[in-house]
Design a protein around this motif. Structure first.
Motif, PDB file in Angstrom:
ATOM      1  N   ALA A  94      -5.811  11.695  23.424  1.00 36.85           N
ATOM      2  CA  ALA A  94      -5.869  10.841  22.240  1.00 36.85           C
ATOM      3  C   ALA A  94      -7.135  11.124  21.429  1.00 36.85           C
ATOM      4  O   ALA A  94      -7.101  11.171  20.192  1.00 36.85           O
ATOM      5  CB  ALA A  94      -5.820   9.375  22.652  1.00 36.85           C
ATOM      6  N   GLN A  95      -8.245  11.321  22.102  1.00 38.35           N
ATOM      7  CA  GLN A  95      -9.497  11.606  21.392  1.00 38.35           C
ATOM      8  C   GLN A  95      -9.464  12.985  20.740  1.00 38.35           C
ATOM      9  O   GLN A  95      -9.962  13.169  19.622  1.00 38.35           O
ATOM     10  CB  GLN A  95     -10.670  11.495  22.362  1.00 38.35           C
ATOM     11  CG  GLN A  95     -10.896  10.070  22.869  1.00 38.35           C
ATOM     12  CD  GLN A  95     -12.153   9.942  23.703  1.00 38.35           C
ATOM     13  OE1 GLN A  95     -13.270   9.986  23.189  1.00 38.35           O
ATOM     14  NE2 GLN A  95     -11.976   9.794  25.019  1.00 38.35           N
ATOM     15  N   VAL A 210       1.202  10.138  22.577  1.00 34.30           N
ATOM     16  CA  VAL A 210       0.031  10.133  21.714  1.00 34.30           C
ATOM     17  C   VAL A 210       0.469  10.585  20.329  1.00 34.30           C
ATOM     18  O   VAL A 210       1.046  11.663  20.164  1.00 34.30           O
ATOM     19  CB  VAL A 210      -1.085  11.059  22.246  1.00 34.30           C
ATOM     20  CG1 VAL A 210      -2.263  11.093  21.266  1.00 34.30           C
ATOM     21  CG2 VAL A 210      -1.560  10.586  23.613  1.00 34.30           C
ATOM     22  N   LEU A 211       0.200   9.750  19.340  1.00 37.84           N
ATOM     23  CA  LEU A 211       0.605  10.038  17.973  1.00 37.84           C
ATOM     24  C   LEU A 211      -0.411  10.956  17.287  1.00 37.84           C
ATOM     25  O   LEU A 211      -1.537  11.114  17.778  1.00 37.84           O
ATOM     26  CB  LEU A 211       0.759   8.729  17.204  1.00 37.84           C
ATOM     27  CG  LEU A 211       1.792   7.756  17.796  1.00 37.84           C
ATOM     28  CD1 LEU A 211       1.824   6.466  16.994  1.00 37.84           C
ATOM     29  CD2 LEU A 211       3.167   8.384  17.858  1.00 37.84           C
ATOM     30  N   PRO A 212      -0.057  11.567  16.170  1.00 38.10           N
ATOM     31  CA  PRO A 212      -0.946  12.533  15.514  1.00 38.10           C
ATOM     32  C   PRO A 212      -2.334  12.003  15.174  1.00 38.10           C
ATOM     33  O   PRO A 212      -3.309  12.751  15.198  1.00 38.10           O
ATOM     34  CB  PRO A 212      -0.170  12.901  14.239  1.00 38.10           C
ATOM     35  CG  PRO A 212       1.256  12.718  14.613  1.00 38.10           C
ATOM     36  CD  PRO A 212       1.273  11.525  15.514  1.00 38.10           C
ATOM     37  N   ASN A 213      -2.446  10.694  14.883  1.00 41.27           N
ATOM     38  CA  ASN A 213      -3.753  10.137  14.533  1.00 41.27           C
ATOM     39  C   ASN A 213      -4.546   9.661  15.738  1.00 41.27           C
ATOM     40  O   ASN A 213      -5.613   9.066  15.603  1.00 41.27           O
ATOM     41  CB  ASN A 213      -3.585   8.984  13.540  1.00 41.27           C
ATOM     42  CG  ASN A 213      -2.806   7.818  14.135  1.00 41.27           C
ATOM     43  OD1 ASN A 213      -2.392   7.851  15.296  1.00 41.27           O
ATOM     44  ND2 ASN A 213      -2.598   6.785  13.327  1.00 41.27           N
ATOM     45  N   GLY A 214      -4.019   9.905  16.941  1.00 44.42           N
ATOM     46  CA  GLY A 214      -4.726   9.539  18.159  1.00 44.42           C
ATOM     47  C   GLY A 214      -4.311   8.209  18.753  1.00 44.42           C
ATOM     48  O   GLY A 214      -4.775   7.844  19.844  1.00 44.42           O
ATOM     49  N   GLU A 215      -3.458   7.475  18.081  1.00 40.44           N
ATOM     50  CA  GLU A 215      -2.966   6.230  18.658  1.00 40.44           C
ATOM     51  C   GLU A 215      -2.050   6.536  19.839  1.00 40.44           C
ATOM     52  O   GLU A 215      -1.359   7.552  19.862  1.00 40.44           O
ATOM     53  CB  GLU A 215      -2.198   5.419  17.611  1.00 40.44           C
ATOM     54  CG  GLU A 215      -3.053   4.851  16.504  1.00 40.44           C
ATOM     55  CD  GLU A 215      -2.236   4.054  15.510  1.00 40.44           C
ATOM     56  OE1 GLU A 215      -2.670   2.950  15.161  1.00 40.44           O
ATOM     57  OE2 GLU A 215      -1.161   4.542  15.077  1.00 40.44           O
ATOM     58  N   ILE A 216      -2.055   5.613  20.816  1.00 44.26           N
ATOM     59  CA  ILE A 216      -1.221   5.790  22.004  1.00 44.26           C
ATOM     60  C   ILE A 216      -0.071   4.789  21.951  1.00 44.26           C
ATOM     61  O   ILE A 216      -0.291   3.579  21.853  1.00 44.26           O
ATOM     62  CB  ILE A 216      -2.026   5.586  23.299  1.00 44.26           C
ATOM     63  CG1 ILE A 216      -3.193   6.572  23.366  1.00 44.26           C
ATOM     64  CG2 ILE A 216      -1.127   5.750  24.516  1.00 44.26           C
ATOM     65  CD1 ILE A 216      -4.133   6.324  24.538  1.00 44.26           C
ATOM     66  N   LEU A 217       1.141   5.291  21.994  1.00 50.07           N
ATOM     67  CA  LEU A 217       2.327   4.439  22.003  1.00 50.07           C
ATOM     68  C   LEU A 217       2.666   4.150  23.466  1.00 50.07           C
ATOM     69  O   LEU A 217       3.153   5.017  24.188  1.00 50.07           O
ATOM     70  CB  LEU A 217       3.486   5.151  21.308  1.00 50.07           C
ATOM     71  CG  LEU A 217       4.717   4.318  20.965  1.00 50.07           C
ATOM     72  CD1 LEU A 217       4.370   3.225  19.967  1.00 50.07           C
ATOM     73  CD2 LEU A 217       5.814   5.210  20.403  1.00 50.07           C
TER      74      LEU A 217
END
Length: 515
Positions: A94-95, A210-217
């Motif tokens: 994510a980071q 992990v989404l492209p902006n680093g958010e975790i679903l």
């Protein structure tokens, strides 16, 4: 974006290759400064970052040492990435994603790199995110058969793990010793057990992404029934890493059958393959778990492959072969059904010959005839592979059509007339209309590409088939989707891509809607 309805498709749609895909100037290049940012968020940067760039706390390698990550296993698709990142946890990934998002750096996620359409390797200099270090089994519930694991777990290892508790993975692939479950889900892999257990859309219970902006679903649920709003996990199954990177998988595993047996029949024609399938469903019904066909061309090539314990089990060659697997609870009962099926088919002249496995060793020997087909083709030269689906009755017609097509084009190798195309053969999953057509060539050559694409896709379009049954679209079929999907469907796919990945950073240049 394709805006022409199927009925008005032009005779030819351009299909891209690596040579025709320019690098998007919006994407930033990887620099030592960027790698230092990566190193700052990784617990072990020395082992987690491989790069041909120098000057920081990572492992510096030669460009050739990155070939494993830059090329597919067929040697057909080759990128130019200078950096491979191997995060050890979802949080680390994510980071890394957040840094790439903030710096406009393109990314290609990579699992076992066993795909056939260039979906898991870079096109240009994208950062390769390898999930290989994320390979932990998180939990297994022996009561419900629910497995929760990291995306980097190897399919065969997972099958062995749940096998200790009497369960099995719901999919089986020829590349099971190398492919990752995350990649299987991302491409919605089908495989050899599809006939019995269906697709991953039904088996996967939850995903961590992990989404492209680093958010975790966090959607790694284990419930069999959850009817609360949109089922978002379905968007990621088959999305080929273009809207998020799968890091965790929750999947329902079926009980391992108490009795498994395999039979291989030699048959005179593809029509007989279909008739045999109808009779097999009637005789074996609920215990039928696989029904595969192999043409004579493929069978002959398999016999030249010494791996996997392959051997010829027939006294003479046949035009076609079918492999039948049964999975039930009583071996004597199941064997009796198979024996009765074979006797009936022989008496009516539907099959020419048949072999039934007598023990576990023979089961593996017979399966080797089918499982070794892909590598047997690869041993003959450069292979153009097309994994497609269509009405069952039309499956082998395409193989015969392509042989004639190459012959007319002067490309088919024949006595007295050398040609670049050495062989055209097919095998596949009859139960779901999935054909694997293989064109063996002396080398990858533009003349073969031009004679094949989009000709083969036009044929598939005309029988209302799909240009991709398994493996996805990748780079190879990214803008061939119009041969299988209506423009409005493509448009909404592109909207979904833009919603999750507005900068187009994830696996660019691939799948309709990507850059």
């Amino acid at each position: 974006m394709l805006l022409i309805r199927r009925a008005f498709l032009p005779a030819r749609l351009a299909v891209r290759t690596y040579a025709t895909v320019p690098r998007d100037p919006r994407f930033a290049q990887v620099t030592p400064a960027l790698l230092n940012q990566f190193a700052g968020v990784l617990s072990s940067p020395k082992s987690s970052i491989l790069s041909s760039l120098t000057g920081g706390p990572w492992t510096t390698v030669e460009a050739d040492d990155l070939a494993t990550f830059n090329e597919d296993w067929m040697g057909k698709y080759k990128g130019k990435s200078t950096c491979v990142v191997r995060p050890k946890s979802t949080e680390e990934l994510a980071q890394i994603m957040r840094i790439c998002y903030d710096n406009d750096v393109a990314i290609v996620p990579q699992g076992g790199n066993t795909g056939l359409v260039g979906g898991g390797v870079p096109v240009h200099d994208e950062v390769v995110i390898s999930l290989a270090s994320m390979n932990r089994v998180r939990s297994f519930d022996a009561t419900s058969g629910t497995l929760v694991c990291d995306a980097g777990c190897i399919l065969e290892n997972l099958d062995a793990h749940v096998g200790q508790h009497g369960y099995m993975m719901p999919l089986d692939l020829g590349a099971k010793g190398t492919c990752h479950i995350g990649g299987n889900v991302a491409t919605n892999a089908g495989g050899l057990r599809f006939l019995r257990y269906g697709s991953l859309h039904g088996s996967v219970l939850g995903l961590e992404v992990v989404l492209p902006n680093g958010e975790i679903l966090h959607n790694l649920g284990t419930l069999r029934k959850d009817n609360t709003g949109f089922d978002l996990k379905q968007l990621f199954i088959g999305s080929e890493g273009t809207i998020g990177i799968i890091t965790g998988v929750s999947i329902a595993t079926p009980r391992r059958p108490l009795a498994t047996n395999v039979a291989v029949f030699g048959v005179p024609s593809f029509e007989a393959v279909q008739t045999t399938f109808q009779r097999t469903k009637k005789h074996c019904a609920e215990i039928l778990s696989a029904y595969e066909f192999i043409d004579g061309e493929t069978y002959g090539l398999v016999q030249t492959n010494p791996s996997r314990g392959v051997r010829d089990v027939f006294a003479e060659r046949h035009p076609m072969y079918v492999l039948i697997e049964t999975s039930g609870s009583c071996k004597a009962h199941d064997d009796e059904k198979l024996q009765g099926l074979l006797e009936e088919l022989l008496e009516e002249g539907i099959v020419n010959d048949g072999v039934l496995a007598q023990d576990e060793s023979q089961v593996h020997t017979l399966w080797a005839l089918r499982e070794s087909a892909p590598e047997s083709y690869a041993r003959q030269g450069k292979v153009y592979k097309y994994d497609i689906s269509m009405p069952i009755e039309r499956m082998y017609e395409l193989v015969e059509h392509m042989r004639e097509h190459y012959d007319k084009a002067g490309l088919l190798d024949k006595p007295g007339r050398p040609g670049l195309v050495k062989a055209v053969g097919g095998y596949g999953h009859v139960g779901d209309g999935n054909l694997h057509i293989n064109i063996v060539a002396e080398r990858y050559d533009p003349s073969i590409e031009e004679a094949t694409v989009p000709h083969i896709y036009e044929w598939i379009r005309d029988v209302r088939g799909s240009v991709s049954a398994e493996h996805g679209l990748g780079l190879a079929k990214a803008n061939a989707i119009g041969y299988s999907k209506e423009p409005l469907m493509v448009e909404y796919m592109q909207r979904i891509k833009s919603l999750f990945d507005p900068k187009g950073l994830l696996n660019p240049y691939k799948v309709s809607g990507s850059v």
